[in-house]
Design an enzyme around this catalytic site. Sequence first.
Site, PDB file in Angstrom:
ATOM      1  N   GLY A 122      57.699   0.693   9.926  1.00 33.51           N
ATOM      2  CA  GLY A 122      57.064   1.936   9.496  1.00 33.51           C
ATOM      3  C   GLY A 122      56.647   1.895   8.049  1.00 33.51           C
TER       4      GLY A 122
ATOM      5  N   PRO B 210       0.820  -1.219   0.000  1.00 32.99           N
ATOM      6  CA  PRO B 210       0.000   0.000   0.000  1.00 32.99           C
ATOM      7  C   PRO B 210       0.853   1.268   0.000  1.00 32.99           C
ATOM      8  CG  PRO B 210      -0.830  -1.579   1.603  1.00 32.99           C
ATOM      9  CD  PRO B 210       0.489  -2.089   1.136  1.00 32.99           C
ATOM     10  N   GLN B 211       1.998   1.218   0.690  1.00 33.68           N
ATOM     11  CA  GLN B 211       2.925   2.343   0.717  1.00 33.68           C
ATOM     12  C   GLN B 211       4.328   1.822   0.401  1.00 33.68           C
ATOM     13  OE1 GLN B 211       2.261   3.944   4.682  1.00 33.68           O
ATOM     14  NE2 GLN B 211       0.940   5.553   3.836  1.00 33.68           N
TER      15      GLN B 211
ATOM     16  N   LYS C 142      69.672  -2.941  10.584  1.00 35.34           N
ATOM     17  CA  LYS C 142      70.490  -1.738  10.503  1.00 35.34           C
ATOM     18  C   LYS C 142      70.257  -0.881  11.734  1.00 35.34           C
ATOM     19  CE  LYS C 142      68.820  -0.568   6.500  1.00 35.34           C
ATOM     20  NZ  LYS C 142      68.574   0.253   5.307  1.00 35.34           N
TER      21      LYS C 142
ATOM     22  N   ASP D 242      64.660  -6.096   9.138  1.00 34.82           N
ATOM     23  CA  ASP D 242      65.630  -5.376   9.960  1.00 34.82           C
ATOM     24  C   ASP D 242      65.136  -5.283  11.393  1.00 34.82           C
ATOM     25  OD1 ASP D 242      63.848  -3.129  10.076  1.00 34.82           O
ATOM     26  OD2 ASP D 242      64.590  -2.492   8.117  1.00 34.82           O
TER      27      ASP D 242
END
Length: 465
Positions: free
Chosen positions: A303, A43-44, A271, A249
């Site tokens: 990193g 209906p809707q 290192k 490392d």
Amino acid sequence: MDFLPLFHSLQGRLALVVGGGEVALRKARLLADAGARLRVVAPQIHIELRHLVEQGGGELLERDYQDGDQPGCALIIAATDDEPLNAEVSRAANARGIPVNVVDAPALCSVIFPAIVDRSPLVVAVSSGGDAPVLARLIRAKLETWIPSTYGQLAGLASRFRHRVKELLPDLQQRRVFWENLFQGEIAERVLAGRPAEAERLLEERLAGGLAHIATGEVYLVGAGPGDPDLLTFRALRLMQQADVVLYDRLVAPSILELCRRDAERLYVGKRRAEHAVPQDRINRLLVELASQGKRVLRLKGGDPFIFGRGGEEIDELAARGIPFQVVPGITAASGCAAYAGIPLTHRDHAQSVRFVTGHLKDGTTDLPWQDLVAPGQTLVFYMGLVGLPVICEQLVAHGRSAQTPAALIQQGTTAQQRVFTGTLENLPQLVAEHEVHAPTLVIVGEVVQLRDKLAWFEGAREDA
């Protein structure tokens, strides 16, 4: 097994959705993605659902459901909060032999929707048979992180070459071995690295050569992040688990190294300032030598490899020799350590820019552009700055920075051993001596450091000062 997993073709076929709310919208989107033509009865009808149906050339019936809505449908979905209506839709569909799904009512379903990982044409479905849908969604979430988005492109590549491979390799077992090798080799890796055209060219060359092939190695230059294994990228983890050789490392945490393939050869090339277990030029040559032997070589760096990681030097040699490589960025120490220490690198009230600075130059000196470094409104982050810290603090003050400028030392940031010491340019070197601070330690200078008292959230195993 209460339900048999199947994949149902709905391309161009009519699918009925009874209901016009948000739940109906979610189901209708799945049907539309599968190529179904939609008929929605309610209906809707939700505005987004209306647009979805109209865009696909479907039918919108804004009225109550009628039994005559079902004939001709390949699938029926009942997505209303009216239980008697849902039961009626289910009964009528079963009587006609039409597959039916009633949302949140497994007993009324002849088919159920799984949790879906879509890497089309590769699709993974996870189902609990309707008993624990939340658990199925949690498992899907894990799979979403494990399966790269580019797997769909890889499956598409295989589809395009499937018939040619079948002609060249009529034997089923030979074809199986061929595809297994392809999906685990350099061609697949080109696709997963976002280079599908290169992958297709390699496959064309292999097929043109009668499938004879000499393995070509590749180098993966991967950033391992600042220490916490949870900060690894998905791509980094995938490459770590398929490499034949790992060069690492001292900045790579043991907990991260343990995530590499168990049987991979490990070579320590650690290192330290002015001390090299393996000289840089030897590392560069080693990468070339190992890849030339057809090996997948992981160069794992703490990193981000392109931020004071000498990654550019290493791949420069690879590029000159024509060795395939890919670079996977990592969370750099400045970002990771500052976040775990509760120190925002920029802040509207304190710093409008941030500068990453190496604590020592190639010749081992600390001859930096001091006048630029004392400009107001910026945060300074010094990598490898522990040895030269007295000079750094002295020169910043000598060039105009206040001796009372807040500063911080972050040792082994993002790990359980993290220690953070805050002070000023005046007393920072003294803190190093008092607390026996050692590398790896990041130095942050700027007004943002004073925010740590308010924003600190992560505490390592050892006390801070």
